[in-house]
Design a protein around this motif. Structure first.
Motif, PDB file in Angstrom:
ATOM      1  N   CYS A 162      19.612  43.635  38.030  1.00 36.78           N
ATOM      2  CA  CYS A 162      20.792  43.295  37.242  1.00 36.78           C
ATOM      3  C   CYS A 162      21.420  44.599  36.757  1.00 36.78           C
ATOM      4  O   CYS A 162      20.747  45.618  36.633  1.00 36.78           O
ATOM      5  CB  CYS A 162      20.451  42.388  36.069  1.00 36.78           C
ATOM      6  SG  CYS A 162      19.440  43.161  34.812  1.00 36.78           S
ATOM      7  N   GLN A 163      22.723  44.541  36.507  1.00 37.34           N
ATOM      8  CA  GLN A 163      23.425  45.737  36.075  1.00 37.34           C
ATOM      9  C   GLN A 163      24.300  45.351  34.891  1.00 37.34           C
ATOM     10  O   GLN A 163      25.301  44.652  35.057  1.00 37.34           O
ATOM     11  CB  GLN A 163      24.267  46.296  37.222  1.00 37.34           C
ATOM     12  CG  GLN A 163      24.783  47.670  36.961  1.00 37.34           C
ATOM     13  CD  GLN A 163      25.344  48.288  38.238  1.00 37.34           C
ATOM     14  OE1 GLN A 163      25.379  47.663  39.294  1.00 37.34           O
ATOM     15  NE2 GLN A 163      25.800  49.507  38.130  1.00 37.34           N
ATOM     16  N   GLU A 164      23.901  45.769  33.708  1.00 39.80           N
ATOM     17  CA  GLU A 164      24.627  45.419  32.498  1.00 39.80           C
ATOM     18  C   GLU A 164      24.887  46.676  31.691  1.00 39.80           C
ATOM     19  O   GLU A 164      24.174  47.664  31.822  1.00 39.80           O
ATOM     20  CB  GLU A 164      23.817  44.430  31.650  1.00 39.80           C
ATOM     21  CG  GLU A 164      23.573  43.098  32.353  1.00 39.80           C
ATOM     22  CD  GLU A 164      22.722  42.146  31.529  1.00 39.80           C
ATOM     23  OE1 GLU A 164      22.315  42.517  30.416  1.00 39.80           O
ATOM     24  OE2 GLU A 164      22.476  41.034  32.009  1.00 39.80           O
ATOM     25  N   ALA A 165      25.898  46.586  30.834  1.00 44.76           N
ATOM     26  CA  ALA A 165      26.233  47.718  29.971  1.00 44.76           C
ATOM     27  C   ALA A 165      26.176  47.251  28.522  1.00 44.76           C
ATOM     28  O   ALA A 165      26.396  46.083  28.220  1.00 44.76           O
ATOM     29  CB  ALA A 165      27.617  48.241  30.308  1.00 44.76           C
ATOM     30  N   GLY A 166      25.879  48.150  27.628  1.00 37.66           N
ATOM     31  CA  GLY A 166      25.850  47.818  26.201  1.00 37.66           C
ATOM     32  C   GLY A 166      24.486  47.384  25.724  1.00 37.66           C
ATOM     33  O   GLY A 166      23.513  47.357  26.477  1.00 37.66           O
ATOM     34  N   THR A 167      24.450  47.020  24.463  1.00 37.85           N
ATOM     35  CA  THR A 167      23.203  46.599  23.819  1.00 37.85           C
ATOM     36  C   THR A 167      23.260  45.118  23.531  1.00 37.85           C
ATOM     37  O   THR A 167      24.239  44.621  22.986  1.00 37.85           O
ATOM     38  CB  THR A 167      22.995  47.378  22.496  1.00 37.85           C
ATOM     39  OG1 THR A 167      23.078  48.767  22.779  1.00 37.85           O
ATOM     40  CG2 THR A 167      21.651  47.062  21.881  1.00 37.85           C
ATOM     41  N   ILE A 168      22.219  44.404  23.896  1.00 42.30           N
ATOM     42  CA  ILE A 168      22.157  42.967  23.649  1.00 42.30           C
ATOM     43  C   ILE A 168      21.932  42.719  22.158  1.00 42.30           C
ATOM     44  O   ILE A 168      21.202  43.461  21.489  1.00 42.30           O
ATOM     45  CB  ILE A 168      21.060  42.314  24.515  1.00 42.30           C
ATOM     46  CG1 ILE A 168      21.142  40.801  24.456  1.00 42.30           C
ATOM     47  CG2 ILE A 168      19.689  42.815  24.096  1.00 42.30           C
ATOM     48  CD1 ILE A 168      20.276  40.116  25.498  1.00 42.30           C
ATOM     49  N   SER A 169      22.575  41.684  21.633  1.00 40.83           N
ATOM     50  CA  SER A 169      22.386  41.350  20.219  1.00 40.83           C
ATOM     51  C   SER A 169      21.107  40.538  20.057  1.00 40.83           C
ATOM     52  O   SER A 169      20.610  39.940  21.011  1.00 40.83           O
ATOM     53  CB  SER A 169      23.571  40.574  19.668  1.00 40.83           C
ATOM     54  OG  SER A 169      23.570  39.258  20.202  1.00 40.83           O
ATOM     55  N   VAL A 170      20.590  40.477  18.839  1.00 40.89           N
ATOM     56  CA  VAL A 170      19.387  39.701  18.559  1.00 40.89           C
ATOM     57  C   VAL A 170      19.642  38.238  18.825  1.00 40.89           C
ATOM     58  O   VAL A 170      18.796  37.521  19.369  1.00 40.89           O
ATOM     59  CB  VAL A 170      18.905  39.938  17.108  1.00 40.89           C
ATOM     60  CG1 VAL A 170      17.736  39.025  16.783  1.00 40.89           C
ATOM     61  CG2 VAL A 170      18.534  41.381  16.899  1.00 40.89           C
ATOM     62  N   ALA A 171      20.845  37.757  18.492  1.00 41.35           N
ATOM     63  CA  ALA A 171      21.178  36.342  18.716  1.00 41.35           C
ATOM     64  C   ALA A 171      21.157  36.022  20.211  1.00 41.35           C
ATOM     65  O   ALA A 171      20.617  34.990  20.612  1.00 41.35           O
ATOM     66  CB  ALA A 171      22.544  36.020  18.119  1.00 41.35           C
ATOM     67  N   GLU A 172      21.742  36.896  21.026  1.00 44.72           N
ATOM     68  CA  GLU A 172      21.718  36.654  22.477  1.00 44.72           C
ATOM     69  C   GLU A 172      20.291  36.698  23.006  1.00 44.72           C
ATOM     70  O   GLU A 172      19.896  35.883  23.843  1.00 44.72           O
ATOM     71  CB  GLU A 172      22.575  37.718  23.196  1.00 44.72           C
ATOM     72  CG  GLU A 172      24.064  37.547  22.999  1.00 44.72           C
ATOM     73  CD  GLU A 172      24.841  38.683  23.639  1.00 44.72           C
ATOM     74  OE1 GLU A 172      25.895  38.394  24.210  1.00 44.72           O
ATOM     75  OE2 GLU A 172      24.395  39.838  23.555  1.00 44.72           O
ATOM     76  N   TRP A 173      19.511  37.635  22.477  1.00 40.87           N
ATOM     77  CA  TRP A 173      18.132  37.792  22.913  1.00 40.87           C
ATOM     78  C   TRP A 173      17.309  36.550  22.586  1.00 40.87           C
ATOM     79  O   TRP A 173      16.450  36.122  23.342  1.00 40.87           O
ATOM     80  CB  TRP A 173      17.549  39.045  22.243  1.00 40.87           C
ATOM     81  CG  TRP A 173      16.127  39.309  22.602  1.00 40.87           C
ATOM     82  CD1 TRP A 173      15.617  39.587  23.814  1.00 40.87           C
ATOM     83  CD2 TRP A 173      15.015  39.288  21.697  1.00 40.87           C
ATOM     84  NE1 TRP A 173      14.256  39.779  23.739  1.00 40.87           N
ATOM     85  CE2 TRP A 173      13.856  39.597  22.428  1.00 40.87           C
ATOM     86  CE3 TRP A 173      14.888  39.070  20.328  1.00 40.87           C
ATOM     87  CZ2 TRP A 173      12.608  39.671  21.858  1.00 40.87           C
ATOM     88  CZ3 TRP A 173      13.641  39.162  19.763  1.00 40.87           C
ATOM     89  CH2 TRP A 173      12.518  39.455  20.529  1.00 40.87           C
ATOM     90  N   MET A 174      17.608  35.926  21.423  1.00 43.88           N
ATOM     91  CA  MET A 174      16.865  34.743  20.994  1.00 43.88           C
ATOM     92  C   MET A 174      17.423  33.456  21.632  1.00 43.88           C
ATOM     93  O   MET A 174      16.866  32.395  21.451  1.00 43.88           O
ATOM     94  CB  MET A 174      16.916  34.609  19.461  1.00 43.88           C
ATOM     95  CG  MET A 174      16.237  35.756  18.734  1.00 43.88           C
ATOM     96  SD  MET A 174      14.472  35.859  19.062  1.00 43.88           S
ATOM     97  CE  MET A 174      13.886  34.504  18.096  1.00 43.88           C
ATOM     98  N   GLY A 175      18.542  33.587  22.367  1.00 41.99           N
ATOM     99  CA  GLY A 175      19.072  32.429  23.053  1.00 41.99           C
ATOM    100  C   GLY A 175      20.081  31.623  22.253  1.00 41.99           C
ATOM    101  O   GLY A 175      20.349  30.462  22.582  1.00 41.99           O
ATOM    102  N   PHE A 176      20.681  32.195  21.219  1.00 39.93           N
ATOM    103  CA  PHE A 176      21.687  31.481  20.417  1.00 39.93           C
ATOM    104  C   PHE A 176      23.078  31.785  20.892  1.00 39.93           C
ATOM    105  O   PHE A 176      23.395  32.785  21.407  1.00 39.93           O
ATOM    106  CB  PHE A 176      21.556  31.846  18.930  1.00 39.93           C
ATOM    107  CG  PHE A 176      20.269  31.358  18.316  1.00 39.93           C
ATOM    108  CD1 PHE A 176      20.096  29.997  18.019  1.00 39.93           C
ATOM    109  CD2 PHE A 176      19.234  32.226  18.057  1.00 39.93           C
ATOM    110  CE1 PHE A 176      18.911  29.554  17.477  1.00 39.93           C
ATOM    111  CE2 PHE A 176      18.055  31.774  17.499  1.00 39.93           C
ATOM    112  CZ  PHE A 176      17.884  30.435  17.204  1.00 39.93           C
TER     113      PHE A 176
END
Length: 82
Positions: A68-82
């Motif tokens: 996968c190729q992504e840019a930026g930092t994932i948020s905690v909410a995205e990481w937790m699936g919200f």
């Protein structure tokens, strides 16, 4: 196409120091002990097989690929699936 393992260098007219002579003798001894006829034959057969595959147009196996190729930092909410 020939693949040679050793490169021949002429040392004609050159004086080697005792240290250089010992190093040269050591290199020859190591090469002879590690390049046994069996190993040399296996290397030769492998190179021949690779050349045959190249001539047939075979592509090398892909060892590395992009998952996968992504840019930026994932948020905690995205990481937790919200």
């Amino acid at each position: 196409m020939s693949h040679s393992v050793l490169k021949t260098v002429s040392m004609q007219g050159t004086q080697l120091s005792p240290l250089q002579r010992r190093q040269l003798a050591f290199q020859k001894q190591v090469h002879q002990s590690f390049m046994s006829p069996v190993l040399a034959n296996q290397v030769k057969q492998t190179l021949k097989a690779v050349e045959t595959l190249k001539e047939q147009g075979a592509k090398p196996a892909r060892v590395w690929f992009v998952e996968c190729q992504e840019a930026g930092t994932i948020s905690v909410a995205e990481w937790m699936g919200f």
